[in-house]
Design an enzyme around this catalytic site. Structure first.
Site, mmCIF file in Angstrom:
data_model
loop_
_atom_site.group_PDB
_atom_site.id
_atom_site.type_symbol
_atom_site.label_atom_id
_atom_site.label_comp_id
_atom_site.label_asym_id
_atom_site.label_seq_id
_atom_site.Cartn_x
_atom_site.Cartn_y
_atom_site.Cartn_z
ATOM 1 N N SER A 9 0.839 -1.205 0.000
ATOM 2 C CA SER A 9 0.000 0.000 0.000
ATOM 3 C C SER A 9 0.872 1.253 0.000
ATOM 4 O O SER A 9 1.685 1.449 0.917
ATOM 5 C CB SER A 9 -0.895 0.019 1.237
ATOM 6 O OG SER A 9 -1.451 1.315 1.374
ATOM 7 N N ASP A 36 -4.886 3.472 -1.332
ATOM 8 C CA ASP A 36 -5.851 3.809 -0.280
ATOM 9 C C ASP A 36 -6.390 5.215 -0.458
ATOM 10 O O ASP A 36 -5.666 6.198 -0.262
ATOM 11 C CB ASP A 36 -5.186 3.691 1.096
ATOM 12 C CG ASP A 36 -5.052 2.246 1.535
ATOM 13 O OD1 ASP A 36 -6.050 1.504 1.455
ATOM 14 O OD2 ASP A 36 -3.950 1.863 1.970
ATOM 15 N N MET A 38 -8.780 8.033 0.849
ATOM 16 C CA MET A 38 -9.479 8.452 2.076
ATOM 17 C C MET A 38 -10.032 9.856 1.886
ATOM 18 O O MET A 38 -9.347 10.723 1.321
ATOM 19 C CB MET A 38 -8.500 8.445 3.252
ATOM 20 C CG MET A 38 -7.886 7.082 3.505
ATOM 21 S SD MET A 38 -6.879 7.112 4.999
ATOM 22 C CE MET A 38 -6.301 5.414 5.019
ATOM 23 N N MET A 70 -12.076 4.404 0.806
ATOM 24 C CA MET A 70 -12.621 4.583 2.154
ATOM 25 C C MET A 70 -13.290 5.947 2.151
ATOM 26 O O MET A 70 -12.765 6.948 2.665
ATOM 27 C CB MET A 70 -11.474 4.504 3.178
ATOM 28 C CG MET A 70 -11.003 3.072 3.373
ATOM 29 S SD MET A 70 -9.338 2.970 4.053
ATOM 30 C CE MET A 70 -8.404 3.257 2.561
ATOM 31 N N MET A 139 -11.089 -5.752 6.377
ATOM 32 C CA MET A 139 -10.206 -4.857 7.120
ATOM 33 C C MET A 139 -9.937 -5.438 8.490
ATOM 34 O O MET A 139 -10.870 -5.828 9.213
ATOM 35 C CB MET A 139 -10.845 -3.468 7.261
ATOM 36 C CG MET A 139 -10.932 -2.764 5.929
ATOM 37 S SD MET A 139 -10.071 -1.189 5.848
ATOM 38 C CE MET A 139 -8.485 -1.490 6.561
ATOM 39 N N ASP A 177 -6.466 -6.569 4.958
ATOM 40 C CA ASP A 177 -5.853 -5.235 4.955
ATOM 41 C C ASP A 177 -5.827 -4.659 6.366
ATOM 42 O O ASP A 177 -6.877 -4.415 6.962
ATOM 43 C CB ASP A 177 -6.691 -4.336 4.023
ATOM 44 C CG ASP A 177 -6.094 -2.960 3.837
ATOM 45 O OD1 ASP A 177 -4.972 -2.712 4.312
ATOM 46 O OD2 ASP A 177 -6.770 -2.123 3.187
HETATM 47 C C1 DX5 Z 1 -5.754 1.363 6.439
HETATM 48 C C2 DX5 Z 1 -5.545 1.142 4.950
HETATM 49 C C3 DX5 Z 1 -4.528 0.099 4.718
HETATM 50 C C4 DX5 Z 1 -3.151 0.498 5.195
HETATM 51 C C5 DX5 Z 1 -2.464 -0.698 5.673
HETATM 52 O O1 DX5 Z 1 -6.670 2.346 6.685
HETATM 53 O O2 DX5 Z 1 -6.726 0.740 4.297
HETATM 54 O O3 DX5 Z 1 -4.469 -0.317 3.351
HETATM 55 O O4 DX5 Z 1 -2.375 1.085 4.183
HETATM 56 O O5 DX5 Z 1 -1.295 -0.298 6.296
HETATM 57 P P1 DX5 Z 1 -0.582 -1.255 7.333
HETATM 58 O O6 DX5 Z 1 -0.174 -2.480 6.579
HETATM 59 O O7 DX5 Z 1 0.575 -0.437 7.821
HETATM 60 O O8 DX5 Z 1 -1.578 -1.569 8.410
HETATM 61 ZN ZN ZN Z 2 -6.473 -0.359 2.161
#
Ligand code: DX5
Ligand code: ZN
Length: 222
Positions: A9, A36, A38, A70, A139, A177
């Site tokens: 990611s 990702d 957001m 997200m 998640m 994830d």
């Molecule tokens: C979290 C994201 C993940 C994140 C994972 O909100 O959706 O994809 O990048 O990062 P790590 O592997 O550090 O938890």
């Molecule tokens: Zn993610």
């Protein structure tokens, strides 16, 4: 067993050097890039939009671009990410009322369609959707930031999804994830995941190629 996929990611990359991050993921031997997205509403953080995806796509990378939205109202954004070059677009079931319609729109825009669950949402929320999606992203942290600890109890949902998939003869991939690292990857694969998203563990690693090789080797175990 499905081919095991590692999806680093770029949330954990240096945002001032995303092209460098793309090159590092390619050089590692990973085949997917997790993006990702957001919006500061569905989660309390902001990242990037479809232009960033289009600009990375323009680097002529062979990586499979895996966009994870997200966001609230994903129907307003999802087709734009498919058009920007995402190979898969995943949205949150908690953020979408008319999920079948959105799955259809993502596919019509040329991408595979995925659906995701936050840790507090049960697998049963997807019961009517599973036959229609290409990917389910479980998640294992409350989304918002990289570097959090994997919530072990969420692996029960991965097992449940793998069982449902087997029982119904379905083909969707199961991605995990949040907090995945070298120490827990084997248990995540054992639970039934075939896509491992890795943010901080990948980008903080001094040798991401060795990390990728050891993770991908879990997929060749019999
Ligand atoms: C979290 C994201 C993940 C994140 C994972 O909100 O959706 O994809 O990048 O990062 P790590 O592997 O550090 O938890
Ligand atoms: Zn993610």
């Amino acid at each position: 067993m499905r081919e095991l996929v590692l999806a680093p990611s770029i949330l954990s990359a240096d945002f001032a050097d995303l092209a460098g991050a793309l090159a590092r993921v390619e050089a590692s031997g990973a085949s997917w890039l997790h993006l990702d997205v957001m919006d500061g509403r569905f989660v309390p953080n902001l990242t990037f939009g479809a232009k960033t995806v289009a600009d990375l796509r323009a680097r002529s990378s062979k990586l499979f671009f895996d966009a994870h939205l997200m966001t609230v109202e994903p129907e307003r954004l999802a087709p734009a990410f498919a058009k920007a070059g995402a190979d898969a677009v995943t949205f949150h079931v908690e953020a979408c009322v008319h999920a079948h319609r959105l799955v259809r729109e993502i596919r019509d825009a040329g991408a595979a369609a995925g659906v995701s669950l936050v840790p507090s949402t049960p697998v049963s929320a997807l019961a009517e959707l599973l036959p229609d999606v290409d990917l389910v992203l479980v998640m294992t942290v409350d989304p918002g930031w990289g570097g959090q600890k994997l919530i072990e109890s969420c692996l029960g949902k991965v097992r449940e999804l793998a069982e449902r998939r087997e029982r119904a003869g379905l083909e969707f991939r199961i991605a995990v994830d949040g907090g995945v690292n070298a120490a827990n990857a084997a248990s995540v694969v054992e639970a039934g995941a075939d896509v491992l998203v890795m943010g901080s563990a990948f980008f903080d690693s001094p040798d991401s190629a060795a990390l990728a090789a050891s993770v991908l080797a879990l997929g060749t175990r019999t």
